[in-house]
Scaffold this active site. Structure first.
Site, mmCIF file in Angstrom:
data_model
loop_
_atom_site.group_PDB
_atom_site.id
_atom_site.type_symbol
_atom_site.label_atom_id
_atom_site.label_comp_id
_atom_site.label_asym_id
_atom_site.label_seq_id
_atom_site.Cartn_x
_atom_site.Cartn_y
_atom_site.Cartn_z
ATOM 1 N N ARG A 1 0.832 -1.205 0.000
ATOM 2 C CA ARG A 1 0.000 0.000 0.000
ATOM 3 C C ARG A 1 0.875 1.267 0.000
ATOM 4 O O ARG A 1 0.498 2.284 -0.560
ATOM 5 C CB ARG A 1 -0.997 0.006 1.174
ATOM 6 C CG ARG A 1 -2.113 1.020 0.977
ATOM 7 C CD ARG A 1 -3.168 0.951 2.064
ATOM 8 N NE ARG A 1 -4.286 0.086 1.749
ATOM 9 C CZ ARG A 1 -5.317 0.402 0.960
ATOM 10 N NH1 ARG A 1 -5.374 1.582 0.377
ATOM 11 N NH2 ARG A 1 -6.289 -0.444 0.754
ATOM 12 N N ALA B 1 -9.263 -1.874 6.052
ATOM 13 C CA ALA B 1 -9.138 -1.243 4.736
ATOM 14 C C ALA B 1 -10.300 -0.285 4.456
ATOM 15 O O ALA B 1 -10.594 0.005 3.297
ATOM 16 C CB ALA B 1 -9.028 -2.306 3.639
ATOM 17 N N GLU C 1 -10.150 5.413 7.009
ATOM 18 C CA GLU C 1 -8.722 5.709 7.082
ATOM 19 C C GLU C 1 -8.288 7.044 6.467
ATOM 20 O O GLU C 1 -7.413 7.719 7.017
ATOM 21 C CB GLU C 1 -7.920 4.578 6.415
ATOM 22 C CG GLU C 1 -8.000 3.270 7.165
ATOM 23 C CD GLU C 1 -7.437 2.141 6.332
ATOM 24 O OE1 GLU C 1 -8.146 1.665 5.423
ATOM 25 O OE2 GLU C 1 -6.283 1.757 6.573
HETATM 26 N N1 MTE Z 1 -12.841 4.605 14.274
HETATM 27 C C1 MTE Z 1 -12.936 4.266 15.575
HETATM 28 N N2 MTE Z 1 -13.722 5.002 16.393
HETATM 29 N N3 MTE Z 1 -12.243 3.215 16.093
HETATM 30 C C2 MTE Z 1 -11.406 2.453 15.303
HETATM 31 O O1 MTE Z 1 -10.804 1.505 15.781
HETATM 32 N N4 MTE Z 1 -10.463 2.110 13.043
HETATM 33 C C3 MTE Z 1 -10.124 2.749 11.766
HETATM 34 C C4 MTE Z 1 -11.356 3.404 11.154
HETATM 35 N N5 MTE Z 1 -12.012 4.227 12.135
HETATM 36 C C5 MTE Z 1 -11.283 2.798 13.914
HETATM 37 C C6 MTE Z 1 -12.056 3.892 13.443
HETATM 38 C C7 MTE Z 1 -9.569 1.832 10.791
HETATM 39 S S1 MTE Z 1 -7.922 1.485 10.867
HETATM 40 C C8 MTE Z 1 -10.325 1.282 9.800
HETATM 41 S S2 MTE Z 1 -9.649 0.285 8.629
HETATM 42 C C9 MTE Z 1 -11.770 1.530 9.703
HETATM 43 O O2 MTE Z 1 -12.244 2.370 10.746
HETATM 44 C C10 MTE Z 1 -12.486 0.181 9.763
HETATM 45 O O3 MTE Z 1 -13.851 0.285 9.760
HETATM 46 P P1 MTE Z 1 -14.725 0.522 8.437
HETATM 47 O O4 MTE Z 1 -14.158 -0.360 7.374
HETATM 48 O O5 MTE Z 1 -16.074 0.114 8.848
HETATM 49 O O6 MTE Z 1 -14.585 1.958 8.104
HETATM 50 N N1 HPA Z 2 -5.833 -2.705 4.248
HETATM 51 C C1 HPA Z 2 -6.039 -3.093 5.511
HETATM 52 N N2 HPA Z 2 -5.882 -4.323 5.912
HETATM 53 C C2 HPA Z 2 -5.485 -5.229 5.021
HETATM 54 C C3 HPA Z 2 -5.255 -4.884 3.703
HETATM 55 C C4 HPA Z 2 -5.445 -3.550 3.290
HETATM 56 O O1 HPA Z 2 -5.271 -3.164 2.127
HETATM 57 N N3 HPA Z 2 -4.853 -5.989 3.051
HETATM 58 C C5 HPA Z 2 -4.852 -6.960 3.982
HETATM 59 N N4 HPA Z 2 -5.234 -6.504 5.171
HETATM 60 MO MO1 MOS Z 3 -7.454 -0.487 9.313
HETATM 61 S S1 MOS Z 3 -5.446 -0.140 9.459
HETATM 62 O O1 MOS Z 3 -7.298 -1.249 7.754
HETATM 63 O O2 MOS Z 3 -7.668 -1.713 10.410
#
Ligand code: MTE
Ligand code: HPA
Ligand code: MOS
Length: 750
Positions: free
Chosen positions: A304, A503, A704
């Site tokens: 990434r 992701a 993210e």
């Molecule tokens: N928001 C909160 N409050 N707590 C979390 O742990 N994790 C982040 C983001 N927002 C997180 C967060 C990360 S690293 C990711 S990948 C996404 O939420 C995952 O959730 P989603 O795919 O439903 O957005």
């Molecule tokens: N993002 C987050 N987590 C992951 C990914 C990615 O692209 N690929 C495998 N695990």
């Molecule tokens: Mo988020 S770093 O893809 O859990």
């Protein structure tokens, strides 16, 4: 009325694993970890520990009935070290006792003798010694070697960004109950229930259907529980399976900080070439990733990094090399942004340095090189529905940036010991798992005879509000009130082979699967409704509860319809699977279409520094964020705000430090500073609206990308320092702590 997670949190009524009532006979397990960074285990003396009253057993690698492996990539990803330890904090044994206190005390009495071996803690040294997780990868576009000849300005330099501790409020925890017939029920604070199930089955050498993993919600994760929750759950399962008693493993804050991996520190070397107008013609970068001791997710994260090497800019000639270096630190892991932020920091450093050489504002170069529709990324995919320019323009217009820059210039001219600055940070983040096969999800929806609805899917709630988004999708698809819908815990017995919730695609994937399952139920319901209302199923719709014929409400409501459907033996449950279409990537050519779409945005970050003390404040952040049609606007706003603050923390206050032996020095929240309420700036967010055919109901992933706006905080500080000390040449080493600011203010620049 089914309360949502936000309400439960506000009432203090949401439960986490550690809140679950403890069953009679619950045992507590405490890992015994390596006290050295690298060495061979010569002997393990358990006698003193076993003599502690209340100790039930101590488990070692030899007690593992199945595979001693908790990873996906290499053999060295062991649950318990057997011969060699490769980082301080690596589990070697597990003490199981009647209480948590006894388990911890006895763990301290296990004596391990080692033959110490040399250890390496930084990526460049590891690289020099040939310590790599895998061979380097190179993405390239155009011909960099040719392009240098056309450049009017070429600058070279390096950039380093540091580790980051996740500081999820809930530390790593798991409870495992033995069931009849060699089964196990696992409660694990994990983003990857499917992986926890698979790894426990591997460790215990049993079929996956013996292991049921259930996740109600996490108290934060941020990537830190994608891979690294697995080991603790596997330890509890190992003990529970062997002793046939329920077993809990829970780390305290200090243990969690010392024993688990962080965001990967990166060291990067860059060379950037521009023509005299500021157009970037060539960019060459080499990333040295500090992977820690074993692979974990490092290679996916490295990939990434390459995908985001050019961020939201079009650069016609690029060569990006990325090397994952093996060191003797706890394995570094996923953290919001997943390698993307490190790439973007390096490029912004290169742009800053070029701007300084050309005596222009970096914003000039940023603006001049923003990606446009159809221009390719360095992996071949063209930018589609590109919003880079629109976000930048809207930010300027709505937040009146020229006037604010003028105000800053005036302020700086009138103040000698206080300086302000504003930096811009455009972002572009690819949405999909980079491992194509993970881009799938399924959902199981039940409509009960009383009209209430239960949704199960593979999404884990960790504070990001995914359950609320899923509820919204189900309510809108079925045409009923959200209050009728409950999103269940995430459970491997209801949903098989689920991908991690990561992701940023939790709602994209699981929302679309939920939509498909609801549509399936709706089809049957429409046939019943047509019978009741005297029309054809195609004429039926359900709109906010009433059943409509040709759009006009009939006498039939949702409850009546469901009960008629039940009495006429119409299916009221459905399962559906969704796989993101059209994503692929060919690693042999490093070309493909790895992402369903990209999320764009632009932030302006303003800071003020006190030039006597080196202290600073982030005084304001303005953002235009490419949000699509939101499934939950308040949640998305919260994600943007939280992401920015977390990114600012990484770039400014948060400094992970080790001593010369690899022992973590910053292992408490007094030594490791994170942003608090007082640090958090005013954040103004405007969402760019627009369609997104590539995600559920035209929404866009949000989790993210906003973290990367925080990078603007670093460069705003650099600008403010240079307003005081123009000779200072930044070294681009993040975080920019107050200590570093103070030194920079008075460094002579030679
Ligand atoms: N928001 C909160 N409050 N707590 C979390 O742990 N994790 C982040 C983001 N927002 C997180 C967060 C990360 S690293 C990711 S990948 C996404 O939420 C995952 O959730 P989603 O795919 O439903 O957005
Ligand atoms: N993002 C987050 N987590 C992951 C990914 C990615 O692209 N690929 C495998 N695990
Ligand atoms: Mo988020 S770093 O893809 O859990």
């Amino acid at each position: 009325m089914h309360a949502n997670d936000t309400d439960l949190h506000a009432q203090g009524a949401s439960t986490f694993i550690d809140d679950m009532p403890e069953p009679a006979g619950l045992l507590h397990a405490c890992p015994v970890v390596s006290g050295i960074a690298h060495g061979l285990i010569e002997s393990i003396d358990l006698n003193d520990a076993l003599a502690c009253p209340g100790v039930v057993t101590i488990l070692l690698a030899k007690d593992i009935p199945g595979g001693n492996n908790i990873g996906n990539v290499e053999a060295g990803e062991v649950l318990l070290a057997e011969q060699e330890v490769v980082y301080q904090g690596q589990p070697v044994a597990v003490v199981v006792a009647e209480s948590d206190a006894v388990a911890r005390q006895a763990a301290g009495l296990v004596r391990i003798c080692y033959k110490e071996l040399p250890a390496v803690f930084d990526a460049r040294t590891a690289h020099a010694q040939g310590l790599h997780i895998a061979p380097p990868r190179i993405f390239s576009l155009g011909d960099v070697d040719q392009a240098w000849r056309d450049c009017d300005v070429i600058v070279e330099g390096s950039a380093a960004s540091g580790a980051q501790e996740h500081v999820y409020l809930e530390t790593q925890v798991a409870v495992v109950y033995p069931l009849e017939n060699e089964g196990l029920k696992v409660f694990s604070a994990t983003q990857s229930p499917g992986m926890v199930q698979r790894v426990i089955a591997r460790v215990l050498d049993c079929a996956m259907n013996r292991v049921e993993v259930d996740v109600l919600r996490l108290g934060g994760a941020f990537g830190g529980k994608e891979e690294q929750a697995t080991g603790w759950a596997a330890m509890a399962a190992l003990a529970a399976g062997r002793l046939q008693k329920p077993v809990k493993v829970r780390l305290n804050r200090g243990e969690d900080m010392r024993w688990t991996g962080k965001r990967h520190p990166y060291d990067s070397d860059f060379k950037i070439g521009l023509d005299k107008t500021g157009r970037i013609l060539a960019y060459e970068v080499c990333f040295y990733q500090n992977a820690g001791a074993v692979a974990d997710l490092s290679l996916a994260i490295l990939e990434r990094t390459l995908f985001h090497a050019s961020n939201s800019y079009f650069i016609p000639n690029v060569r990006a090399t990325a090397i994952s270096c093996r060191t003797h630190l706890p394995p570094n892991t996923a953290f919001r942004g997943f390698g993307g932020p490190q790439a973007m920091f390096a490029l912004e450093a290169a742009i800053f340095k070029a701007a300084a050489a050309m005596h222009v504002d970096p914003a000039h170069i940023q603006r001049w090189n923003l990606l446009q529709e159809g221009q390719p990324f360095p992996y071949g995919m063209p930018a589609e529905n590109c919003r880079a320019q629109r976000c930048w323009q809207q930010l300027h217009d709505r937040f009146d940036l020229p006037r604010r820059q003028q105000a800053i210039d005036n302020f700086n001219a009138g103040h000698s010991l206080e300086k302000k600055a504003l930096a811009l940070m455009p972002i572009c983040f690819g949405i999909s798992f980079t491992a194509t096969f993970l881009n799938q999800a399924s959902a199981l929806v039940h409509v009960y005879a009383d009209g209430s609805v239960s949704v199960s899917c593979g999404a884990v709630e960790m504070g990001q509000g995914v359950k609320e988004k899923i509820r919204h999708v189900a309510a809108r698809t079925l045409g009923i009130d959200k209050a009728r819908i409950k999103v269940e815990s995430t459970n491997t017995a209801r949903i098989a082979n689920m991908s991690p919730t990561a992701a940023s695609v939790g709602a994209d994937l699981n929302g679309q699967a939920t939509l498909l399952a609801c549509q399936r139920i709706l089809q049957g319901l429409k046939t019943v409704a047509a019978r009741l209302a005297g029309g054809e199923p195609e004429q039926i719709s359900i709109e906010q509860e009433p059943v409509c014929l040709d759009g006009r409400p009939t006498a039939t409501g949702w409850n009546k319809l469901v009960s008629e459907a039940y009495l006429s033996r119409t299916p009221l449950s459905a399962h559906a699977h969704y796989a993101t279409p059209k994503v692929f990537f060919d690693r042999s050519t490093e070309r493909g279409r790895p992402f369903a779409y990209h999320v764009y945005g632009c932030a302006a970050v303003e800071v003020a520094i006190d030039c006597l003390r080196g202290t600073y404040r982030v005084t304001g952040v303005s953002i235009v964020h490419d949000g699509g049609r939101s499934l939950a606007p308040d949640i998305d706003r919260g994600q943007v705000e939280g992401g920015v603050v977390q990114g600012l923390g990484w770039m400014t206050l948060e400094e992970v430090r080790h001593d010369g032996q690899g022992r973590l020095l910053t292992d408490s929240l007094t030594a490791y500073k994170i942003p608090d309420l007082y640090f958090a700036p005013d954040i103004a967010v405007e969402f760019l609206d627009g369609d997104n055919p590539a995600a559920v109901m035209h929404s866009k992933a949000v989790g993210e990308p906003p973290l990367m706006y925080g990078i603007g905080g670093y460069f705003a500080l650099v600008k403010a320092i240079r307003a005081f000390n123009p000779d200072w040449q930044p070294g681009f080493s993040a975080p920019m702590t107050p200590e570093k600011v103070l030194l920079a203010l008075y460094e002579c620049g030679c």
